[in-house]
Design a protein around this motif. Structure first.
Motif, PDB file in Angstrom:
ATOM      1  N   ASN A   1      -0.942   8.784  19.840  1.00  0.00           N
ATOM      2  CA  ASN A   1      -0.754   7.712  18.867  1.00  0.00           C
ATOM      3  C   ASN A   1      -1.126   8.163  17.460  1.00  0.00           C
ATOM      4  OD1 ASN A   1       0.233   5.856  20.713  1.00  0.00           O
ATOM      5  ND2 ASN A   1      -1.757   4.937  21.114  1.00  0.00           N
ATOM      6  N   HIS A   2      -2.152   9.011  17.352  1.00  0.00           N
ATOM      7  CA  HIS A   2      -2.520   9.519  16.033  1.00  0.00           C
ATOM      8  C   HIS A   2      -1.386  10.367  15.453  1.00  0.00           C
ATOM      9  CE1 HIS A   2      -5.022  12.403  13.398  1.00  0.00           C
ATOM     10  NE2 HIS A   2      -4.746  11.315  12.721  1.00  0.00           N
ATOM     11  N   ALA A   3      -0.775  11.190  16.301  1.00  0.00           N
ATOM     12  CA  ALA A   3       0.345  12.011  15.826  1.00  0.00           C
ATOM     13  C   ALA A   3       1.495  11.132  15.367  1.00  0.00           C
ATOM     14  CB  ALA A   3       0.800  12.965  16.938  1.00  0.00           C
ATOM     15  N   ALA A   4       1.756  10.042  16.089  1.00  0.00           N
ATOM     16  CA  ALA A   4       2.834   9.124  15.700  1.00  0.00           C
ATOM     17  C   ALA A   4       2.525   8.455  14.365  1.00  0.00           C
ATOM     18  CB  ALA A   4       3.036   8.074  16.789  1.00  0.00           C
ATOM     19  N   ILE A   5       1.264   8.114  14.140  1.00  0.00           N
ATOM     20  CA  ILE A   5       0.876   7.494  12.878  1.00  0.00           C
ATOM     21  C   ILE A   5       1.028   8.480  11.731  1.00  0.00           C
ATOM     22  CG2 ILE A   5      -1.093   6.567  11.584  1.00  0.00           C
ATOM     23  CD1 ILE A   5      -2.059   5.411  14.290  1.00  0.00           C
ATOM     24  N   GLN A   6       0.593   9.709  11.946  1.00  0.00           N
ATOM     25  CA  GLN A   6       0.736  10.723  10.902  1.00  0.00           C
ATOM     26  C   GLN A   6       2.205  10.902  10.510  1.00  0.00           C
ATOM     27  OE1 GLN A   6      -1.488  13.921  12.950  1.00  0.00           O
ATOM     28  NE2 GLN A   6      -2.778  14.024  11.117  1.00  0.00           N
ATOM     29  N   ALA A   7       3.074  10.922  11.508  1.00  0.00           N
ATOM     30  CA  ALA A   7       4.501  11.074  11.233  1.00  0.00           C
ATOM     31  C   ALA A   7       5.039   9.863  10.482  1.00  0.00           C
ATOM     32  CB  ALA A   7       5.264  11.287  12.535  1.00  0.00           C
ATOM     33  N   ALA A   8       4.629   8.669  10.885  1.00  0.00           N
ATOM     34  CA  ALA A   8       5.125   7.453  10.258  1.00  0.00           C
ATOM     35  C   ALA A   8       4.644   7.313   8.816  1.00  0.00           C
ATOM     36  CB  ALA A   8       4.699   6.232  11.075  1.00  0.00           C
ATOM     37  N   MET A   9       3.430   7.776   8.521  1.00  0.00           N
ATOM     38  CA  MET A   9       2.862   7.607   7.192  1.00  0.00           C
ATOM     39  C   MET A   9       3.165   8.772   6.260  1.00  0.00           C
ATOM     40  SD  MET A   9       1.556   4.666   7.607  1.00  0.00           S
ATOM     41  CE  MET A   9       1.015   3.623   8.974  1.00  0.00           C
ATOM     42  N   ASP A  10       3.803   9.800   6.781  1.00  0.00           N
ATOM     43  CA  ASP A  10       4.124  10.966   5.957  1.00  0.00           C
ATOM     44  C   ASP A  10       5.009  10.553   4.779  1.00  0.00           C
ATOM     45  OD1 ASP A  10       4.233  13.640   5.165  1.00  0.00           O
ATOM     46  OD2 ASP A  10       6.093  13.972   6.290  1.00  0.00           O
ATOM     47  N   GLY A  11       4.534  10.803   3.572  1.00  0.00           N
ATOM     48  CA  GLY A  11       5.285  10.444   2.377  1.00  0.00           C
ATOM     49  C   GLY A  11       5.117   8.991   1.963  1.00  0.00           C
ATOM     50  N   PHE A  12       4.433   8.206   2.770  1.00  0.00           N
ATOM     51  CA  PHE A  12       4.243   6.783   2.444  1.00  0.00           C
ATOM     52  C   PHE A  12       2.869   6.530   1.831  1.00  0.00           C
ATOM     53  CE2 PHE A  12       2.535   2.630   3.738  1.00  0.00           C
ATOM     54  CZ  PHE A  12       3.435   1.791   3.087  1.00  0.00           C
ATOM     55  N   CYS A  13       1.816   7.063   2.472  1.00  0.00           N
ATOM     56  CA  CYS A  13       0.454   6.885   1.967  1.00  0.00           C
ATOM     57  C   CYS A  13      -0.382   8.079   2.390  1.00  0.00           C
ATOM     58  CB  CYS A  13      -0.154   5.578   2.483  1.00  0.00           C
ATOM     59  SG  CYS A  13      -0.497   5.580   4.259  1.00  0.00           S
ATOM     60  N   THR A  14      -1.589   8.156   1.858  1.00  0.00           N
ATOM     61  CA  THR A  14      -2.519   9.216   2.221  1.00  0.00           C
ATOM     62  C   THR A  14      -3.530   8.671   3.216  1.00  0.00           C
ATOM     63  OG1 THR A  14      -2.303  10.263   0.050  1.00  0.00           O
ATOM     64  CG2 THR A  14      -4.248  10.833   1.356  1.00  0.00           C
ATOM     65  N   LEU A  15      -3.643   9.307   4.376  1.00  0.00           N
ATOM     66  CA  LEU A  15      -4.603   8.897   5.392  1.00  0.00           C
ATOM     67  C   LEU A  15      -5.883   9.710   5.257  1.00  0.00           C
ATOM     68  CD1 LEU A  15      -2.337   8.626   8.576  1.00  0.00           C
ATOM     69  CD2 LEU A  15      -3.277   6.729   7.240  1.00  0.00           C
ATOM     70  N   VAL A  16      -7.028   9.031   5.328  1.00  0.00           N
ATOM     71  CA  VAL A  16      -8.323   9.698   5.269  1.00  0.00           C
ATOM     72  C   VAL A  16      -9.217   9.137   6.382  1.00  0.00           C
ATOM     73  CG1 VAL A  16      -8.250  10.246   2.822  1.00  0.00           C
ATOM     74  CG2 VAL A  16      -9.136   8.031   3.547  1.00  0.00           C
TER      75      VAL A  16
ATOM     76  N   PHE B   1       0.792  -1.223   0.000  1.00  0.00           N
ATOM     77  CA  PHE B   1       0.000   0.000   0.000  1.00  0.00           C
ATOM     78  C   PHE B   1       0.829   1.280   0.000  1.00  0.00           C
ATOM     79  CE2 PHE B   1      -3.316  -2.777   2.201  1.00  0.00           C
ATOM     80  CZ  PHE B   1      -3.888  -3.122   0.983  1.00  0.00           C
ATOM     81  N   ALA B   2       2.108   1.193  -0.341  1.00  0.00           N
ATOM     82  CA  ALA B   2       2.903   2.408  -0.492  1.00  0.00           C
ATOM     83  C   ALA B   2       2.276   3.270  -1.586  1.00  0.00           C
ATOM     84  CB  ALA B   2       4.340   2.053  -0.853  1.00  0.00           C
ATOM     85  N   GLY B   3       2.047   4.553  -1.271  1.00  0.00           N
ATOM     86  CA  GLY B   3       1.409   5.448  -2.224  1.00  0.00           C
ATOM     87  C   GLY B   3      -0.100   5.293  -2.289  1.00  0.00           C
ATOM     88  N   GLY B   4      -0.647   4.470  -1.418  1.00  0.00           N
ATOM     89  CA  GLY B   4      -2.076   4.201  -1.451  1.00  0.00           C
ATOM     90  C   GLY B   4      -2.897   5.180  -0.628  1.00  0.00           C
ATOM     91  N   ARG B   5      -4.192   4.923  -0.597  1.00  0.00           N
ATOM     92  CA  ARG B   5      -5.146   5.739   0.150  1.00  0.00           C
ATOM     93  C   ARG B   5      -5.718   4.864   1.258  1.00  0.00           C
ATOM     94  NH1 ARG B   5     -10.658   7.735  -0.614  1.00  0.00           N
ATOM     95  NH2 ARG B   5     -10.781   9.944  -0.050  1.00  0.00           N
ATOM     96  N   VAL B   6      -5.433   5.219   2.495  1.00  0.00           N
ATOM     97  CA  VAL B   6      -5.735   4.357   3.632  1.00  0.00           C
ATOM     98  C   VAL B   6      -6.671   5.077   4.602  1.00  0.00           C
ATOM     99  CG1 VAL B   6      -4.761   3.091   5.593  1.00  0.00           C
ATOM    100  CG2 VAL B   6      -3.544   3.145   3.406  1.00  0.00           C
ATOM    101  N   GLY B   7      -7.782   4.441   4.924  1.00  0.00           N
ATOM    102  CA  GLY B   7      -8.703   4.994   5.902  1.00  0.00           C
ATOM    103  C   GLY B   7      -8.218   4.716   7.316  1.00  0.00           C
ATOM    104  N   ILE B   8      -8.657   5.546   8.247  1.00  0.00           N
ATOM    105  CA  ILE B   8      -8.272   5.368   9.645  1.00  0.00           C
ATOM    106  C   ILE B   8      -9.455   5.752  10.534  1.00  0.00           C
ATOM    107  CG2 ILE B   8      -7.217   7.673   9.689  1.00  0.00           C
ATOM    108  CD1 ILE B   8      -5.287   6.629  11.831  1.00  0.00           C
ATOM    109  N   GLU B   9      -9.707   4.953  11.559  1.00  0.00           N
ATOM    110  CA  GLU B   9     -10.761   5.259  12.520  1.00  0.00           C
ATOM    111  C   GLU B   9     -10.232   6.251  13.541  1.00  0.00           C
ATOM    112  OE1 GLU B   9     -13.551   1.260  12.560  1.00  0.00           O
ATOM    113  OE2 GLU B   9     -11.957   1.426  14.063  1.00  0.00           O
ATOM    114  N   LEU B  10     -10.756   7.459  13.492  1.00  0.00           N
ATOM    115  CA  LEU B  10     -10.326   8.522  14.396  1.00  0.00           C
ATOM    116  C   LEU B  10     -11.293   8.728  15.549  1.00  0.00           C
ATOM    117  CD1 LEU B  10      -9.268  11.186  11.729  1.00  0.00           C
ATOM    118  CD2 LEU B  10      -7.763   9.618  12.974  1.00  0.00           C
ATOM    119  N   ASP B  11     -12.579   8.455  15.317  1.00  0.00           N
ATOM    120  CA  ASP B  11     -13.607   8.728  16.320  1.00  0.00           C
ATOM    121  C   ASP B  11     -13.772   7.523  17.242  1.00  0.00           C
ATOM    122  OD1 ASP B  11     -15.613   9.908  17.734  1.00  0.00           O
ATOM    123  OD2 ASP B  11     -17.134   9.763  16.153  1.00  0.00           O
TER     124      ASP B  11
END
Length: 388
Positions: free
Chosen positions: A129-144, A111-121
């Protein structure tokens, strides 16, 4: 591998997974990062508590293995209670980085370069943990945000789910009988709490995802439970709000009990609250919108001078939830909510009035099931104001 601890048939889980995957495809998502324990339970059967740490189920749009990232104490439970295919472990250490391990799982799945959903609510994902995920996925995939994908599927209950909710309803009713037998002047209110919990557990139920609300005296106006026991006075009002719970499914009930006999003001308020709830229950009709229920709530209480003493929402959806709440939200029942009611939806409408100046209070609530023609009230108990 057999799964004797599954709450439902494997076929039912496979249908749920398939429907969730259809939603991912429709929204152009390659995968969904499920952080809600309720999603894990609904999709796979996994019944655990590791969501209080970093725990994620990766659901893919394509038929690829269901992968869970969790701590070691959760591994056996995940294997025994679920259909999860693969379990990855993150270990507690000073340099531990589960967010980057999650990125590694997504990389392995392509899923590199993919569009990945995430449960935020969800309570299962902290801000840190959300901030850590955003940092880890930066440049790897798009989180929605994909918070509503599984939760929207969970709104309409299957027949097996409704069987569990009916069992939870019977437990809640039995607990009310025990509360009525226990509540007396001079009794510490914690004994009423104990009676509710003991009856539920002895009846084959679970510990509720939130403690019973058992408030009396000046505390009766509170909308939440409060710590510290309190003896019931010779003339008192006891408000109960709690869930009967079976296989994580909740059925709530709210009742008021008079100790020593109600005052005239309490008797009058009880009549208003009862009539309001009874009319609200008639508004649960398939095809109507959820917001109409609160329209009734507001109209009746505001006309009686309680606009400042009522809640801004008058209930919420119920289902299978984990601590800290039996409230399975969204949706909440508030005026203007456009959700169209469907058969199989379960809600807890309640009417709570609390005047902080006079300490006058009253509360009533029932769990209702939307049916093909209207609604079914899940409690066998009346809305009377009993005297003890």
């Amino acid at each position: 591998m057999s799964h004797p601890a599954l709450a439902f048939s494997e076929a039912e889980y496979r249908v749920r997974i398939s429907r969730a995957r259809e939603q991912l495809v429709a929204r152009g998502m390659d995968a969904l990062l499920c952080f809600a324990q309720e999603s894990h339970y609904y999709l796979t059967g996994y019944d655990g508590g590791g969501y209080v740490f970093f725990q994620c189920l990766v659901l893919t749009a394509e038929e690829k293995p269901l992968t869970l990232l969790c701590r070691r104490p959760d591994v056996s439970q995940a294997r025994d209670t679920s259909l999860i295919d693969e379990i990855r472990i993150w270990l507690n250490a000073e340099d531990t980085d589960p967010a980057n391990q999650l990125r590694g799982i997504l990389s392995d799945l392509g899923f590199a370069g993919g569009r990945v959903g995430i449960e935020l609510d969800t309570y299962g994902l902290t801000g840190k943990n959300h901030a850590a995920i955003q940092a880890a996925m930066d440049g790897f995939c798009t989180l929605v945000d994909g918070s509503d994908i599984v939760s929207s599927l969970r709104l309409v209950k299957s027949e097996t789910e409704l069987d569990y909710i009916r069992k939870a309803a019977a437990l809640a009713d039995d607990a009310y009988d025990s509360a009525l037998d226990t509540a007396r002047a001079g009794v510490v209110d914690a004994e009423v709490t104990a009676a509710i919990m003991t009856t539920t557990l002895r009846g084959g139920g679970d510990v509720s995802p939130a403690g019973p609300l058992v408030n009396s005296g000046s505390r009766a106006i509170y909308g939440r439970g409060v710590g510290g026991p309190r003896p019931l006075d010779a003339q008192d009002l006891l408000i109960l709000e709690y869930a009967g719970t079976f296989r994580r499914y909740n059925c709530c009930i709210e009742r008021s009990i008079s100790i020593g006999g109600p005052t005239e003001a309490q008797r009058k308020l009880h009549g208003l609250v009862r009539e309001t709830l009874e009319e609200m229950q008639t508004a649960f009709r398939p095809g109507d919108t959820l917001g109409t229920v609160d329209d009734i709530h507001r109209r009746r209480l505001d006309a009686a001078g309680h606009a400042e003493h009522r809640f801004a929402a008058c209930g919420y959806s119920l289902g299978a939830t984990y601590r800290p709440s039996w409230m399975d939200v969204p949706p909440m029942i508030y005026s203007g909510n456009p959700l169209v009611l469907e058969p199989g939806m379960v809600f807890f409408p309640h009417v709570m009035v609390g005047d902080p100046e006079t300490r006058l209070a009253m509360g009533l609530g029932n769990t209702v099931l939307v049916t093909e023609t209207g609604c079914e009230v899940m409690s066998r108990h009346s809305l009377d104001l009993p005297v003890r």
